[in-house]
Design a protein around this motif. Structure first.
Motif, PDB file in Angstrom:
ATOM      1  N   GLN A 339       0.833  -1.202   0.000  1.00  0.00           N
ATOM      2  CA  GLN A 339       0.000   0.000   0.000  1.00  0.00           C
ATOM      3  C   GLN A 339       0.871   1.257   0.000  1.00  0.00           C
ATOM      4  N   ALA A 340       1.981   1.206   0.701  1.00  0.00           N
ATOM      5  CA  ALA A 340       2.874   2.366   0.754  1.00  0.00           C
ATOM      6  C   ALA A 340       3.514   2.624  -0.607  1.00  0.00           C
ATOM      7  N   ILE A 341       3.922   1.561  -1.292  1.00  0.00           N
ATOM      8  CA  ILE A 341       4.502   1.727  -2.633  1.00  0.00           C
ATOM      9  C   ILE A 341       3.480   2.353  -3.578  1.00  0.00           C
ATOM     10  N   LYS A 342       2.259   1.849  -3.510  1.00  0.00           N
ATOM     11  CA  LYS A 342       1.193   2.377  -4.374  1.00  0.00           C
ATOM     12  C   LYS A 342       0.939   3.854  -4.113  1.00  0.00           C
ATOM     13  N   ALA A 343       1.145   4.285  -2.876  1.00  0.00           N
ATOM     14  CA  ALA A 343       0.866   5.681  -2.515  1.00  0.00           C
ATOM     15  C   ALA A 343       1.987   6.634  -2.927  1.00  0.00           C
ATOM     16  N   MET A 344       3.156   6.111  -3.262  1.00  0.00           N
ATOM     17  CA  MET A 344       4.277   6.987  -3.636  1.00  0.00           C
ATOM     18  C   MET A 344       3.967   7.705  -4.956  1.00  0.00           C
ATOM     19  N   PRO A 345       4.252   9.011  -5.015  1.00  0.00           N
ATOM     20  CA  PRO A 345       3.886   9.806  -6.191  1.00  0.00           C
ATOM     21  C   PRO A 345       4.835   9.679  -7.377  1.00  0.00           C
ATOM     22  N   GLY A 346       5.934   8.936  -7.247  1.00  0.00           N
ATOM     23  CA  GLY A 346       6.882   8.835  -8.360  1.00  0.00           C
ATOM     24  C   GLY A 346       7.968   7.815  -8.078  1.00  0.00           C
ATOM     25  N   PRO A 347       9.107   7.867  -8.814  1.00  0.00           N
ATOM     26  CA  PRO A 347      10.193   6.900  -8.644  1.00  0.00           C
ATOM     27  C   PRO A 347      10.650   6.818  -7.186  1.00  0.00           C
ATOM     28  N   GLY A 369       6.103  -2.645  -9.906  1.00  0.00           N
ATOM     29  CA  GLY A 369       5.550  -2.123 -11.154  1.00  0.00           C
ATOM     30  C   GLY A 369       6.359  -1.023 -11.828  1.00  0.00           C
ATOM     31  N   GLY A 370       7.663  -1.087 -11.784  1.00  0.00           N
ATOM     32  CA  GLY A 370       8.471  -0.061 -12.431  1.00  0.00           C
ATOM     33  C   GLY A 370       8.666   1.186 -11.584  1.00  0.00           C
ATOM     34  N   LYS A 371       7.986   1.258 -10.434  1.00  0.00           N
ATOM     35  CA  LYS A 371       8.094   2.453  -9.586  1.00  0.00           C
ATOM     36  C   LYS A 371       9.341   2.428  -8.714  1.00  0.00           C
ATOM     37  N   VAL A 372       9.762   1.243  -8.273  1.00  0.00           N
ATOM     38  CA  VAL A 372      10.921   1.125  -7.380  1.00  0.00           C
ATOM     39  C   VAL A 372      12.206   1.099  -8.207  1.00  0.00           C
ATOM     40  N   ARG A 373      13.061   2.096  -8.016  1.00  0.00           N
ATOM     41  CA  ARG A 373      14.339   2.160  -8.743  1.00  0.00           C
ATOM     42  C   ARG A 373      15.385   1.256  -8.100  1.00  0.00           C
ATOM     43  N   TYR A 374      15.507   1.330  -6.778  1.00  0.00           N
ATOM     44  CA  TYR A 374      16.465   0.496  -6.058  1.00  0.00           C
ATOM     45  C   TYR A 374      15.788  -0.069  -4.816  1.00  0.00           C
ATOM     46  N   LEU A 375      16.152  -1.300  -4.495  1.00  0.00           N
ATOM     47  CA  LEU A 375      15.706  -1.956  -3.270  1.00  0.00           C
ATOM     48  C   LEU A 375      16.922  -2.099  -2.371  1.00  0.00           C
ATOM     49  N   GLY A 393      12.627 -11.060 -11.538  1.00  0.00           N
ATOM     50  CA  GLY A 393      13.295 -10.226 -12.527  1.00  0.00           C
ATOM     51  C   GLY A 393      13.724  -8.867 -12.030  1.00  0.00           C
ATOM     52  N   PHE A 394      13.666  -8.650 -10.700  1.00  0.00           N
ATOM     53  CA  PHE A 394      14.114  -7.356 -10.147  1.00  0.00           C
ATOM     54  C   PHE A 394      15.531  -7.536  -9.600  1.00  0.00           C
ATOM     55  N   ASN A 395      16.482  -6.819 -10.182  1.00  0.00           N
ATOM     56  CA  ASN A 395      17.893  -7.013  -9.829  1.00  0.00           C
ATOM     57  C   ASN A 395      18.599  -5.769  -9.289  1.00  0.00           C
ATOM     58  N   ASP A 396      17.873  -4.644  -9.192  1.00  0.00           N
ATOM     59  CA  ASP A 396      18.500  -3.408  -8.689  1.00  0.00           C
ATOM     60  C   ASP A 396      18.465  -3.423  -7.161  1.00  0.00           C
TER      61      ASP A 396
END
Length: 449
Positions: A339-347, A369-375, A393-396
């Protein structure tokens, strides 16, 4: 309540329960499995001459002689060996919330669910305070009910955030209005199975009767089905995805109430200070509870427009060099973190990881969904999460030794316009005492950048 009572746990709930029992004329045996605690320090928490004895380390059957009731703090598993021993003796077992309820007066609104409890409870409490003179907001939100039970009167309204741990030890707990916000996997290290977890959450209604109300999320299939089984109590649904023939729902940009005959607009979501669809659900639940507790609509509308996010739940911290920092330390399971990721307004650069509650992270990773640049991963679960992310498939992915280093890594890699979000999807234990300490440390590290 002038009997001899065992209180297990010397944290805030245990101390509150012990003080309540003493004020009612009881004799208390205060037990904690940590033998290193100092009895003299514990004594300082109570009035001089209090009829209290301390048992530290191993609890023996002889310690239970004369004990007529046992009170468990919420953090103690009900299948702990010493609890099994108490059960075998036939001594009734309650929780602190149940004890406080037994001693309190007035009406009760009780809120449970996997996610959204704290925001919904805080908002409901603020709405109640705008209309009623005597209101207490208690429970898992931070203040044990036992601290305030004897302050309540017949005119009091109590709003309680109730965890599954608390519900395990309820007997005659009976809210006038209950709410179950959602049910997703959590605390399976304690409840073992989803079936047990669901049954525990749904037990908040077990003592409700005709004239009482239960507020449920229509978009949760488990709760929708459960609502159909509640024959004697009134069920009020809310939905963020569809219009309902009766209930609360999101209709384009407005939260609407349909009483079965006509629609009433409650609020435009752009007039709220809370971000995200999950918060719109929290608002609908709070409004439904409050209306069914007798608060006039105009009072409700005023409060929900002014209400800000609670601390540690998608809480805006500050902006540094064009980068916005958000504290979602309360995101202690994958669904809350989604829910927190969905609420973020951008990258977004996401800090996650912590204590392993045996959660699965696949759906959470998919929500990026393409919103998270780095974990950026920390804590006990970091390898488990990294493996899951790579399968999807998320490697960053980057590792940090602790939260302070994670904040510094994010500050180094973030671009102007990015967001840095602490939303761990895991509990804080092992690195921090609780999610509040983790959130406070995050804010301190951010402000020191």
């Amino acid at each position: 309540m002038s009997q001899k009572v065992l209180v297990a746990g010397t944290g805030i709930s245990g101390i509150a329960a012990a003080k309540l029992l003493l004020s009612k004329g009881g004799e208390v045996v205060l037990y904690d499995g940590n033998e290193k605690l100092d009895p003299e320090e514990l004594k300082k928490k109570f009035d001089e001459g209090a009829t209290i004895t301390f048992v530290l380390g191993e609890l023996k059957k002889t310690d239970l002689l004369g004990v007529e009731l046992a009170i468990l703090s919420p953090g103690i598993p009900t299948d702990a060996p010493f609890v099994e021993m108490i059960r075998e003796t036939g001594i009734p077992i309650w929780g602190e919330m149940q004890l406080a309820y037994h001693c309190a007066k007035g009406r009760m609104a009780a809120i449970t669910g996997t996610n959204g409890k704290t925001t919904t409870t805080s908002l409901t409490g603020e709405i109640m305070k705008s209309f009623y003179d005597s209101v207490f907001v208690v429970g898992n939100i931070g203040e044990p009910f036992a601290f305030h039970a004897l302050e309540t009167t017949d005119e009091t309204v109590t709003v309680a955030e109730v965890s599954s741990f608390m519900l395990e030890t309820m007997t005659d707990f009976h809210p006038n209005v209950s709410a179950i916000l959602n049910i997703t996997p959590d605390h399976l290290d304690r409840h073992k199975t989803m079936e047990c977890y669901i049954e525990t959450k749904e037990s908040i209604t077990k003592n409700q009767k005709e004239g009482d109300v239960c507020v449920l999320n229509y978009e949760d299939p488990v709760l929708r089905e459960f609502g159909e089984t509640l024959k004697d109590i009134k069920v009020v649904y809310f939905s963020s995805l569809r219009t309902l023939k009766q209930g609360f729902y999101l209709k384009e940009d407005e939260i609407v109430y349909n009483d079965g005959e006509k629609e009433t607009v409650i609020v435009n979501i752009h007039d709220l200070k809370l971000l995200g669809r999950h918060n719109h659900e929290n608002v609908m639940a709070a409004v439904a509870i409050s209306m069914n507790m007798g608060v006039p609509l105009e009072k409700i509308q005023k409060v929900i427009k002014e209400f800000k996010a609670v601390e540690h739940r998608i809480e805006f911290v500050t902006e540094r060099f064009g980068v916005k920092y958000y504290n979602d330390s309360k995101g202690t399971n994958p669904d809350a973190a989604m829910q927190a990721i969905k609420a973020m307004p951008g990258p977004t650069l996401l800090i996650a990881g912590g204590y392993d509650k045996h959660s699965e992270f696949d759906e959470w990773i998919e929500s990026f969904g393409g919103k998270v640049r780095y974990l950026v991963l920390i804590g006990q679960t970091r390898d488990k999460i990294a493996e899951c992310a790579k399968r999807h498939g998320f490697n960053d992915i980057m590792y940090a030794e602790d939260l302070q280093e994670a904040v510094q890594v994010c500050a180094s890699y973030a671009n102007p316009g990015d967001n840095v979000l602490l939303s761990p999807a895991c509990a804080s234990w092992g690195q921090f005492k609780n999610f509040e300490e983790r959130g406070r440390k995050f804010k301190e590290f951010v402000r020191n950048l």
